[in-house]
Every structure is written in structure tokens, then in C-alpha cells.
Design a protein around this motif. Structure first.
Motif, PDB file in Angstrom:
ATOM      1  N   ILE A 177       0.838  -1.185   0.000  1.00 60.51           N
ATOM      2  CA  ILE A 177       0.000   0.000   0.000  1.00 60.51           C
ATOM      3  C   ILE A 177       0.885   1.252   0.000  1.00 60.51           C
ATOM      4  CG2 ILE A 177      -0.213   0.235   2.509  1.00 60.51           C
ATOM      5  CD1 ILE A 177      -3.268   0.695   1.984  1.00 60.51           C
ATOM      6  N   MET A 178       0.389   2.349  -0.538  1.00 61.40           N
ATOM      7  CA  MET A 178       1.218   3.532  -0.777  1.00 61.40           C
ATOM      8  C   MET A 178       1.943   4.013   0.470  1.00 61.40           C
ATOM      9  SD  MET A 178       0.085   7.308  -2.240  1.00 61.40           S
ATOM     10  CE  MET A 178      -0.832   7.792  -0.742  1.00 61.40           C
ATOM     11  N   ALA A 179       1.258   4.056   1.609  1.00 55.66           N
ATOM     12  CA  ALA A 179       1.845   4.570   2.845  1.00 55.66           C
ATOM     13  C   ALA A 179       1.224   3.847   4.025  1.00 55.66           C
ATOM     14  CB  ALA A 179       1.620   6.083   2.951  1.00 55.66           C
ATOM     15  N   TYR A 180       1.836   4.018   5.189  1.00 54.12           N
ATOM     16  CA  TYR A 180       1.279   3.428   6.404  1.00 54.12           C
ATOM     17  C   TYR A 180       1.166   4.498   7.483  1.00 54.12           C
ATOM     18  CZ  TYR A 180       6.089   3.362   8.167  1.00 54.12           C
ATOM     19  OH  TYR A 180       7.351   3.730   8.574  1.00 54.12           O
ATOM     20  N   MET A 181       0.372   4.197   8.497  1.00 53.07           N
ATOM     21  CA  MET A 181       0.125   5.142   9.573  1.00 53.07           C
ATOM     22  C   MET A 181       0.520   4.524  10.904  1.00 53.07           C
ATOM     23  SD  MET A 181      -3.444   7.055  10.574  1.00 53.07           S
ATOM     24  CE  MET A 181      -4.067   5.777  11.680  1.00 53.07           C
ATOM     25  N   SER A 182       1.292   5.253  11.687  1.00 51.57           N
ATOM     26  CA  SER A 182       1.632   4.774  13.028  1.00 51.57           C
ATOM     27  C   SER A 182       0.402   4.837  13.928  1.00 51.57           C
ATOM     28  CB  SER A 182       2.756   5.629  13.614  1.00 51.57           C
ATOM     29  OG  SER A 182       2.304   6.948  13.878  1.00 51.57           O
ATOM     30  N   GLY A 183       0.357   3.943  14.915  1.00 57.00           N
ATOM     31  CA  GLY A 183      -0.800   3.898  15.808  1.00 57.00           C
ATOM     32  C   GLY A 183      -2.084   3.582  15.068  1.00 57.00           C
ATOM     33  N   TYR A 184      -1.984   2.776  14.043  1.00 52.96           N
ATOM     34  CA  TYR A 184      -3.109   2.494  13.139  1.00 52.96           C
ATOM     35  C   TYR A 184      -4.376   2.089  13.893  1.00 52.96           C
ATOM     36  CZ  TYR A 184      -5.696   0.263   9.306  1.00 52.96           C
ATOM     37  OH  TYR A 184      -6.656  -0.095   8.395  1.00 52.96           O
ATOM     38  N   GLU A 185      -4.203   1.281  14.927  1.00 50.18           N
ATOM     39  CA  GLU A 185      -5.362   0.722  15.634  1.00 50.18           C
ATOM     40  C   GLU A 185      -5.980   1.694  16.633  1.00 50.18           C
ATOM     41  OE1 GLU A 185      -1.819   0.327  18.131  1.00 50.18           O
ATOM     42  OE2 GLU A 185      -2.221  -0.066  16.003  1.00 50.18           O
ATOM     43  N   LYS A 186      -5.352   2.836  16.869  1.00 45.59           N
ATOM     44  CA  LYS A 186      -5.828   3.757  17.901  1.00 45.59           C
ATOM     45  C   LYS A 186      -7.021   4.611  17.467  1.00 45.59           C
ATOM     46  CE  LYS A 186      -1.476   4.119  20.427  1.00 45.59           C
ATOM     47  NZ  LYS A 186      -2.028   3.561  21.682  1.00 45.59           N
TER      48      LYS A 186
ATOM     49  N   PRO B 179       3.103  -3.690  10.256  1.00 45.13           N
ATOM     50  CA  PRO B 179       3.438  -4.359  11.522  1.00 45.13           C
ATOM     51  C   PRO B 179       4.674  -3.787  12.223  1.00 45.13           C
ATOM     52  CG  PRO B 179       2.813  -5.977   9.872  1.00 45.13           C
ATOM     53  CD  PRO B 179       2.898  -4.660   9.166  1.00 45.13           C
ATOM     54  N   LYS B 180       5.701  -3.421  11.464  1.00 52.96           N
ATOM     55  CA  LYS B 180       6.914  -2.900  12.095  1.00 52.96           C
ATOM     56  C   LYS B 180       6.668  -1.564  12.805  1.00 52.96           C
ATOM     57  CE  LYS B 180      10.620  -5.161   9.505  1.00 52.96           C
ATOM     58  NZ  LYS B 180      11.109  -5.890  10.694  1.00 52.96           N
ATOM     59  N   ALA B 181       5.705  -0.799  12.310  1.00 49.19           N
ATOM     60  CA  ALA B 181       5.394   0.466  12.978  1.00 49.19           C
ATOM     61  C   ALA B 181       4.918   0.202  14.403  1.00 49.19           C
ATOM     62  CB  ALA B 181       4.330   1.229  12.196  1.00 49.19           C
ATOM     63  N   LYS B 182       4.142  -0.855  14.572  1.00 48.30           N
ATOM     64  CA  LYS B 182       3.692  -1.227  15.916  1.00 48.30           C
ATOM     65  C   LYS B 182       4.822  -1.869  16.705  1.00 48.30           C
ATOM     66  CE  LYS B 182      -0.063  -3.527  18.368  1.00 48.30           C
ATOM     67  NZ  LYS B 182      -1.350  -4.259  18.249  1.00 48.30           N
ATOM     68  N   GLU B 183       5.597  -2.746  16.051  1.00 49.92           N
ATOM     69  CA  GLU B 183       6.710  -3.425  16.715  1.00 49.92           C
ATOM     70  C   GLU B 183       7.730  -2.428  17.267  1.00 49.92           C
ATOM     71  OE1 GLU B 183      10.449  -6.330  15.442  1.00 49.92           O
ATOM     72  OE2 GLU B 183       8.712  -6.148  14.112  1.00 49.92           O
TER      73      GLU B 183
ATOM     74  N   PRO C 138      -7.256  11.951  17.595  1.00 50.33           N
ATOM     75  CA  PRO C 138      -6.469  11.255  16.572  1.00 50.33           C
ATOM     76  C   PRO C 138      -5.281  12.099  16.111  1.00 50.33           C
ATOM     77  CG  PRO C 138      -8.802  10.972  16.150  1.00 50.33           C
ATOM     78  CD  PRO C 138      -8.694  11.975  17.258  1.00 50.33           C
ATOM     79  N   ALA C 139      -4.076  11.613  16.388  1.00 53.85           N
ATOM     80  CA  ALA C 139      -2.836  12.294  16.012  1.00 53.85           C
ATOM     81  C   ALA C 139      -1.837  11.212  15.628  1.00 53.85           C
ATOM     82  CB  ALA C 139      -2.300  13.142  17.163  1.00 53.85           C
ATOM     83  N   HIS C 140      -1.498  11.139  14.357  1.00 51.93           N
ATOM     84  CA  HIS C 140      -0.718  10.030  13.832  1.00 51.93           C
ATOM     85  C   HIS C 140       0.365  10.522  12.875  1.00 51.93           C
ATOM     86  CE1 HIS C 140      -3.774   6.959  15.128  1.00 51.93           C
ATOM     87  NE2 HIS C 140      -4.585   7.985  14.975  1.00 51.93           N
ATOM     88  N   ALA C 141       1.299   9.640  12.584  1.00 54.50           N
ATOM     89  CA  ALA C 141       2.310   9.918  11.565  1.00 54.50           C
ATOM     90  C   ALA C 141       2.064   9.018  10.359  1.00 54.50           C
ATOM     91  CB  ALA C 141       3.716   9.684  12.109  1.00 54.50           C
ATOM     92  N   ILE C 142       2.252   9.581   9.180  1.00 57.34           N
ATOM     93  CA  ILE C 142       2.129   8.831   7.930  1.00 57.34           C
ATOM     94  C   ILE C 142       3.478   8.848   7.235  1.00 57.34           C
ATOM     95  CG2 ILE C 142       1.109   8.877   5.613  1.00 57.34           C
ATOM     96  CD1 ILE C 142      -1.502   9.779   6.890  1.00 57.34           C
ATOM     97  N   SER C 143       3.903   7.693   6.743  1.00 57.68           N
ATOM     98  CA  SER C 143       5.228   7.560   6.139  1.00 57.68           C
ATOM     99  C   SER C 143       5.200   6.561   4.993  1.00 57.68           C
ATOM    100  CB  SER C 143       6.235   7.089   7.199  1.00 57.68           C
ATOM    101  OG  SER C 143       7.536   6.938   6.658  1.00 57.68           O
ATOM    102  N   THR C 144       6.196   6.685   4.094  1.00 50.35           N
ATOM    103  CA  THR C 144       6.399   5.661   3.065  1.00 50.35           C
ATOM    104  C   THR C 144       7.726   4.939   3.266  1.00 50.35           C
ATOM    105  OG1 THR C 144       7.462   7.120   1.437  1.00 50.35           O
ATOM    106  CG2 THR C 144       5.054   7.028   1.418  1.00 50.35           C
ATOM    107  N   PHE C 145       8.483   5.316   4.277  1.00 53.25           N
ATOM    108  CA  PHE C 145       9.746   4.644   4.616  1.00 53.25           C
ATOM    109  C   PHE C 145       9.442   3.407   5.445  1.00 53.25           C
ATOM    110  CE2 PHE C 145      12.926   4.168   8.086  1.00 53.25           C
ATOM    111  CZ  PHE C 145      13.957   3.627   7.316  1.00 53.25           C
ATOM    112  N   ASP C 146       9.854   2.233   4.957  1.00 49.32           N
ATOM    113  CA  ASP C 146       9.488   0.999   5.661  1.00 49.32           C
ATOM    114  C   ASP C 146      10.686   0.113   6.004  1.00 49.32           C
ATOM    115  OD1 ASP C 146      10.184  -0.124   3.234  1.00 49.32           O
ATOM    116  OD2 ASP C 146       8.142  -0.677   2.667  1.00 49.32           O
ATOM    117  N   PHE C 147      11.886   0.726   6.106  1.00 50.86           N
ATOM    118  CA  PHE C 147      13.106   0.044   6.521  1.00 50.86           C
ATOM    119  C   PHE C 147      13.687  -0.865   5.433  1.00 50.86           C
ATOM    120  CE2 PHE C 147      10.519   0.914  10.235  1.00 50.86           C
ATOM    121  CZ  PHE C 147      11.400   1.602  11.053  1.00 50.86           C
TER     122      PHE C 147
END
Length: 343
Positions: free
Chosen positions: A234-243, A263-267, A286-295
Motif C-alpha cells: 500500500i502507498m503509505a502506512y500510519m503509526s498507531g493504526y489501531e488507535k 506491523p513494524k510500525a507497531k513493533e 487522533p494524532a498520527h504519523a504517515i510515512s512511506t519509509f518501511d526500513f
């Protein structure tokens, strides 16, 4: 072909009545269709179409990032002449595009021991009589670490991906919303310093805004969006996705699956390690970070080779454009549809 093209343009124009949808198309094909006819109106329609599809100009993205990540700014460490130049550049950009200071000036100053830092805060008032009292914050950190381990005589850690990329995205959205006048809620465009010192800039601003008792609806921080993920991701991910339901709602507003769970964002507990977290702590919204960097897609974190020439400007521009209808949907929803989940 002319009639098909005109219908295509009509559909695009009609779709702009609400939140603007980014319609996937091939600009080269459309350009060819327009230029293969002598109909001047088709060429005019083509230009209008491209303006609708591509709100953000890639050259503008490239020019801003190349300056912010240039050697002249010496890695933008908080308290240095380099970050002062970056702040002046952002302030001039805001002023040029009619983004007002939220405070007396654009700067929100603070101290980290003996170092003076300053966030740069731009303000765009909402155009709805009631919803303008609610705020949406879009943010990124414009500082970096200054220098890093020498490689081939280079010691400047330019911080192109981290986080000139997010900074430029916020600047471009500020320019877009100021021109489009499509925001019912008020917006703050916040660029933080001292993130690399432990989120000190965002922490200071969050506390200051909390004391002012602003009605904060949502806050999104954009962190390292300069390179794309793999095609099957997927294009990007969000930290704290489940919050909260923020990611799901952005996908609804944007019309496709753009933001997902990583998953790594949570890990790695990334939710607490970026400039969104102080706003969550203070406001519990709701206050989150969105990124496309996935290590896996960038090898130069806190490295002297985090340079502008490593950035994918096609990806960056596409990301910024695709986020616009999602952001507009969030900013203009008639009620607070984005909420914290039961934790």
C-alpha cells in the motif's frame, strides 16, 4: 476521439463540486489526444484537465527539497545558521502564498538548554462559520542532525528524506489550500525543529496550543515520504493504526486504499517516536504519523547520503496529489467522523 475527450473532461470538472478526486490517468495519452486535433477547445480542456488531476507541480516539489537538503543548510541542526536559513525559506513561502502566522510571527520559539529553537507555524482560517472553530494540523519536522560519519569527504547529513520530504509536502498543501479556499475547518501548517533532540519542538507547540484551548480535531505528521514502497505494498502506512479510524476514513475520502497498517510500525512503537505523539498526549485526539519509509526502501537514515538525488520526485508529487482529496474530506466533513477507537 474529440467527443470522448470532452466527456472525460466534463466528468472531471463535475467531480470537483465536493472534495476533489484525483483521477488516475495517463497525461501523455491525454496530451496526445488533444494535440492530434485542431480543435483549440480540446487543447484548452486538456490544460484544465491536467490542472485538475495534478494540483501539485513536480518542479516546485523538487526545487524546495533541493534547497532544504542542500549543503548550504549544513544539515539543519537546531540552533545553527543552517536551520535559520531553512526557517526563513519556509516563512517566505508561507507569506508568498497568503498563509498567515498563527502567533504574532511565524515562529514559536523555545529553549533546549542553551539552544534556541523555533517551530514555524502557518495558519489558514476555515471558511465555514461554525467549523472554522475546529482545527486540523498538518506537520513535519524541518530539522536534521547536522553532520554524520564521513563518507568520501562528506560529513553533512542533509536530511532529504528525513524530513525535508515531509516538510515540502506540508508546504505544498499549504499553498494548495490557500489557493483552493476549500477548507471549512481552520488549518495549522506546523514545521518543527528539535525533533532530533527528542520531539522538543512539537512538545512545546502542543503544550502551547493546549493552553490556548484550541478545538483540535485531528493532527497528521508526515515523516519520510521521499521514496516509494514496493509495488505490491500500500502507498503509505500510519503509526498507531489501531488507535483511531483515521486511516480508514482517509481511504474513504480519497476514494482508494492509500494508507494501511504496517506491523513494524507497531513493533518499533513508531507512534511514540514522531511529532504526532505530543499532540496525542496533550489533546487525546487522533494524532498520527504517515510515512512511506518501511526500513527496506531507503538505506541512508541519519547518513550523509540522505541527499536530494536519492529522492523519487515522481513518487513524492504523486503522494502529495493523492492525499489532497483525503485531506479535503477530513477537513470538510460536516461532523467529527474521525474518532479514537476504544483502547
Amino acid at each position: 476521439m474529440k467527443s470522448i475527450f470532452s466527456l472525460f473532461v466534463l466528468v472531471l470538472i463535475l467531480s470537483c463540486g465536493g472534495p476533489k478526486k484525483i483521477i488516475e490517468t495517463n497525461p501523455e495519452t491525454v496530451e496526445k489526444d488533444a494535440k492530434n486535433t485542431s480543435d483549440t477547445k480540446a487543447e484548452i480542456d486538456y490544460k484544465k484537465t491536467i490542472e485538475i488531476v495534478n494540483h501539485i507541480n513536480q518542479n516546485d516539489v523538487k526545487n524546495s527539497l533541493e534547497y532544504l537538503a542542500s549543503d548550504e543548510l549544513e544539515g539543519r541542526n537546531t540552533g545553527t545558521e543552517g536551520i535559520e536559513k531553512a526557517a526563513v525559506y519556509i516563512e517566505a513561502f508561507f507569506k508568498k502564498h497568503n498563509i498567515k502566522p498563527y502567533f504574532e510571527t511565524y515562529r514559536d520559539s523555545f529553549n533546549v538548554k542553551k539552544i534556541i529553537g523555533y517551530n514555524v507555524v502557518g495558519y489558514l482560517e476555515g471558511n465555514d462559520p461554525k467549523l472554522k472553530d475546529e482545527f486540523v494540523i498538518l506537520g513535519a519536522h524541518y530539522d536534521h542532525i547536522g553532520t554524520a560519519k564521513e563518507v568520501n569527504g562528506d560529513v553533512i547529513a542533509n536530511g532529504a528524506n528525513d524530513d525535508a520530504s515531509g516538510t515540502v509536502a506540508v508546504m505544498e498543501w499549504a499553498k494548495y489550500f490557500s489557493k483552493a479556499k476549500s477548507n471549512k475547518r481552520s488549518m495549522l501548517f506546523t514545521l518543527y525543529s528539535a525533533e532530533e533532540m527528542g520531539l522538543k519542538g512539537s512538545e512545546h507547540l502542543a503544550k502551547r496550543l493546549k493552553k490556548e484551548n484550541i478545538d483540535l480535531y485531528t493532527m497528521i505528521n508526515f515523516e519520510m515520504i521521499g521514496v516509494p514502497r514496493a509495488e505490491n505494498e500500500i502507498m503509505a502506512y500510519m503509526s498507531g493504526y489501531e488507535k483511531s479510524n483515521l486511516a480508514k476514513q482517509l481511504n474513504v475520502y480519497g476514494g482508494n486504499e492509500m494508507i494501511g497498517f504496517f506491523p513494524k510500525a507497531k513493533e518499533f512503537n513508531l507512534f511514540m517516536r514522531s511529532d504526532n505523539y505530543p499532540f496525542y498526549k496533550e489533546f487525546k485526539v487522533p494524532a498520527h504519523a504517515i510515512s512511506t519509509f518501511d526500513f527496506t526502501n531507503f538505506d541512508y537514515y541519519h547518513h550523509v547520503d540522505d541527499e536530494a538525488d536519492k529522492m523519487d520526485f515522481n513518487h513524492m508529487t504523486s503522494f502529495i496529489n493523492k492525499m489532497i482529496p483525503a485531506l479535503e474530506g477530513m477537513i470538510n466533513a460536516s461532523s467529527k467522523e474521525i474518532k479514537m477507537n476504544n483502547e
